[in-house]
Design a protein around this motif. Structure first.
Motif, PDB file in Angstrom:
ATOM      1  N   LYS A 249       0.819  -1.220   0.000  1.00 52.53           N
ATOM      2  CA  LYS A 249       0.000   0.000   0.000  1.00 52.53           C
ATOM      3  C   LYS A 249       0.852   1.269   0.000  1.00 52.53           C
ATOM      4  N   ARG A 250       2.152   1.130  -0.273  1.00 55.09           N
ATOM      5  CA  ARG A 250       3.060   2.272  -0.131  1.00 55.09           C
ATOM      6  C   ARG A 250       2.738   3.417  -1.085  1.00 55.09           C
ATOM      7  N   SER A 251       2.150   3.096  -2.246  1.00 55.76           N
ATOM      8  CA  SER A 251       1.916   4.157  -3.232  1.00 55.76           C
ATOM      9  C   SER A 251       0.595   4.900  -3.018  1.00 55.76           C
ATOM     10  N   LEU A 252      -0.247   4.401  -2.104  1.00 54.11           N
ATOM     11  CA  LEU A 252      -1.535   5.071  -1.883  1.00 54.11           C
ATOM     12  C   LEU A 252      -1.301   6.463  -1.293  1.00 54.11           C
ATOM     13  N   GLY A 253      -1.852   7.469  -1.937  1.00 54.18           N
ATOM     14  CA  GLY A 253      -1.663   8.842  -1.466  1.00 54.18           C
ATOM     15  C   GLY A 253      -0.280   9.391  -1.716  1.00 54.18           C
ATOM     16  N   GLY A 254       0.520   8.678  -2.529  1.00 52.65           N
ATOM     17  CA  GLY A 254       1.894   9.128  -2.775  1.00 52.65           C
ATOM     18  C   GLY A 254       1.975  10.467  -3.481  1.00 52.65           C
ATOM     19  N   TRP A 255       0.895  10.870  -4.133  1.00 46.55           N
ATOM     20  CA  TRP A 255       0.904  12.140  -4.871  1.00 46.55           C
ATOM     21  C   TRP A 255       1.172  13.324  -3.956  1.00 46.55           C
ATOM     22  N   ARG A 256       0.840  13.180  -2.657  1.00 41.85           N
ATOM     23  CA  ARG A 256       1.031  14.303  -1.729  1.00 41.85           C
ATOM     24  C   ARG A 256       2.510  14.667  -1.578  1.00 41.85           C
ATOM     25  N   ARG A 257       3.393  13.734  -1.808  1.00 46.04           N
ATOM     26  CA  ARG A 257       4.829  14.031  -1.722  1.00 46.04           C
ATOM     27  C   ARG A 257       5.254  15.010  -2.817  1.00 46.04           C
ATOM     28  N   MET A 258       4.493  15.024  -3.917  1.00 48.01           N
ATOM     29  CA  MET A 258       4.848  15.880  -5.048  1.00 48.01           C
ATOM     30  C   MET A 258       3.708  16.848  -5.365  1.00 48.01           C
ATOM     31  N   GLU A 259       2.946  17.223  -4.344  1.00 44.60           N
ATOM     32  CA  GLU A 259       1.737  18.016  -4.569  1.00 44.60           C
ATOM     33  C   GLU A 259       2.041  19.322  -5.294  1.00 44.60           C
TER      34      GLU A 259
END
Length: 581
Positions: free
Chosen positions: A552-562
């Motif tokens: 599940k590591r990639s879930l919500g990963g977009w916030r790191r590059m918001e």
């Protein structure tokens, strides 16, 4: 004693033949001073510059040589090649158009046009130009080889295989067609023949860069990751400037391995001219390594450079995509029954679709862990069949559509009760697929579009229809169009489509896998809950991730590059994405 023209030429050619291109360019410039009216030295200086990677300086020098000898075919060809090498495709094609009426044998010019269009992402145009080259010279082996590459880009595997075989027949000592045929052979379900062809290419030349690269890709696709890493490592010792090799190797390695690899990539960036097209993939490698190391600011800078280069080279027409959506949805109005007369034969297709990088590969691996379900990868038949209907002005006939689809199926599909076509963009053509195959289940994988955008922004997609992935605003517009499609299809045929959220799949894999099996009419096999152990080949950007086990590591990963994803986020239509928070 004065040095003669012939002595100067012999010295320059000796340096070039030994690979000392910078020294050759310097020697040629010296000869130019001694013989300022000798166009051959200008041409040699330009050729040496091009070979050393300084394409833009070469263009200036070739242009000077051409002014001295305007009708010299060799200089004309060299200038066109330098323009293509530096990505100046408009200028290259303008010069080709100017010269075509003047050439008795236009095959070389059509070949160059095909090469330019291919590099610009216009594989259909490339096929047309290369066909002209072959018509002008039926023994043009390189044109067959390049047309095979264009056919493979269009997912026309049989045409690609035929072209590569003809190129090999015409020039059996050239390893390139043997290396290139590996891709379509693997896609048609014959990985052993693919590797054998590449090994034959390496028998001709053990250090052939294209063959070494193809070997590494095939090993990765077959799940032999350690062997693939070793193959990439060897490739990079032979060609330490191989940008694609760095980008693909970086996707396979651990943090510490990539930390050690990063200095080699930065050295390659310094050695290549700043405007070299290879800088794009080097930036992809750098960006993904910095992302892996947690330095998201540096990752964003490098990935922006990678995508900006490709977006300029391959602009995407979002308006055309939206217009196609309007036409297709109008052909399948809500409340109207689907056209009758489809194909209920076996093997039954199972269509797994959704946005690219949404989890379609993982879902395919779950389903094809069943012993009676065959993996067929991403088939392009639906898109091609719909395009043919539009181009020919024909009415949609479900039976004819199904027959056309089955005619181009990989032979391996016939070996099972069902097969999976996991072309993500088939979400555009669901109406046609529902009517053509009344028994076919549609498995739709939904994922947070922001996570999808981040994943696409970090990946390279060679297919022309995927050019939107290089432009964040185009990505968002495509995501909005995708939502329009799926809202329509789910309202039109809710019983035929199962939508699963990617987050639900990775959070409870056994439960999600059982839902897939039930919906597809498959009996349960425990192997379906362990897709990472599936030995089926993977030929997508998920080639490494799917072998690592579900997480599940990639879930919500977009916030790191918001911040870096701002253009994408601003273009999403909140009316179409009301659930995003």
């Amino acid at each position: 004693m004065a040095v003669t023209v012939q002595q100067h030429a012999q010295k320059i050619m000796g340096l070039m033949n030994s690979g000392s291109f910078k020294a050759a360019a310097k020697a040629a410039k010296g000869a130019m001073k001694a013989f300022p009216h000798e166009a051959n030295f200008v041409n040699l200086a330009a050729s040496a510059m091009a070979q050393s990677g300084d394409g833009r300086a070469a263009i200036t020098m070739f242009s000077k040589a051409l002014k001295m000898r305007p009708g010299d075919v060799e200089i004309q060809n060299n200038l066109i090649q330098a323009l293509i090498q530096t990505g100046q495709h408009v200028k290259a094609q303008e010069l080709i158009a100017k010269l075509l009426p003047k050439r008795a044998d236009p095959s070389a010019l059509w070949f160059f046009k095909g090469a330019s269009l291919s590099q610009s992402g216009d594989s259909k145009g490339a096929i047309a130009a290369l066909t002209k080259a072959i018509e002008a010279n039926p023994k043009h082996a390189m044109a067959y080889n390049l047309r095979g590459i264009a056919h493979a880009t269009e997912n026309d595997e049989q045409s690609a295989i035929a072209d590569f075989r003809r190129a090999h027949e015409l020039n059996p000592r050239d390893p390139d067609p043997l290396a290139n045929i590996g891709l379509p052979l693997a896609r048609t379900g014959d990985p052993d023949a693919a590797l054998a062809a590449v090994e034959k290419a390496l028998a001709i030349n053990p250090n052939h860069v294209n063959a070494l690269h193809r070997q590494a890709i095939l090993l990765a696709e077959e799940g032999r990751i350690e062997d693939a890493i070793a193959a990439y490592t060897y490739l990079l010792t032979i060609d330490p400037l191989h940008a694609e090799g760095y980008a693909e190797l970086a996707a396979m390695q651990s943090r510490e391995e990539n930390r050690a690899l990063l200095p080699d990539i930065l050295t390659a960036q310094k050695k290549l001219p700043p405007r070299s097209p290879f800088q794009a993939d080097l930036n992809r490698a750098v960006g993904n390594i910095h992302f892996q190391l947690g330095d998201y600011g540096k990752a964003a800078t490098a990935l922006a450079r990678f995508n900006d280069w490709n977006a300029k080279l391959r602009p995407y027409d979002s308006g055309a995509e939206a217009a196609e959506c309007d036409r297709i949805l109008a052909a399948f109005p809500l409340g109207a029954p689907l056209p009758a007369g489809g194909d209920r034969d076996t093997p039954t297709p199972i269509f797994v679709l959704g946005q690219p990088r949404s989890g379609t590969t993982l879902s395919e691996m779950i389903l094809t862990a069943h012993p009676q379900v065959q993996s067929c990868g991403e088939l392009d038949m639906a898109r091609r069949l719909v395009a043919a209907l539009e181009e020919n002005g024909e009415a949609f006939d479900p039976a004819a559509f199904a027959a056309g689809f089955r005619a181009d199926m990989p032979p391996v599909a016939a070996q099972a009760r069902a097969f999976v076509d996991k072309m993500p963009l088939n979400y555009r053509y669901i109406g046609y697929l529902l009517a053509a195959f009344p028994e076919a289940p549609i498995l739709h994988i939904a994922r947070d579009p922001r996570d999808v955008a981040l994943s696409m922004w970090r990946s390279y997609f060679p297919a022309g229809g995927m050019a939107f992935t290089f432009d964040q605003r185009a990505m968002a517009k495509s995501a909005n169009t995708y939502r329009r499609y799926m809202a329509h299809w789910e309202a039109l045929a809710p019983d035929r489509i199962l939508t699963l959220d990617y987050g639900e799949i990775v959070s409870d894999l056994p439960a999600a896998a059982r839902r897939m099996a039930d919906f597809c009419g498959l009996d349960w096999h425990d192997a379906m809950a362990a897709p990472e152990k599936n030995t089926a080949a993977v030929r997508t950007a998920s080639v490494v991730q799917v072998r690592q086990g579900v997480h599940k590591r990639s879930l919500g990963g977009w916030r790191r590059m918001e911040d870096a994803l701002g253009p994408f986020l601003n273009e999403l239509d909140p009316a179409l994405w009301p659930d995003l928070t």
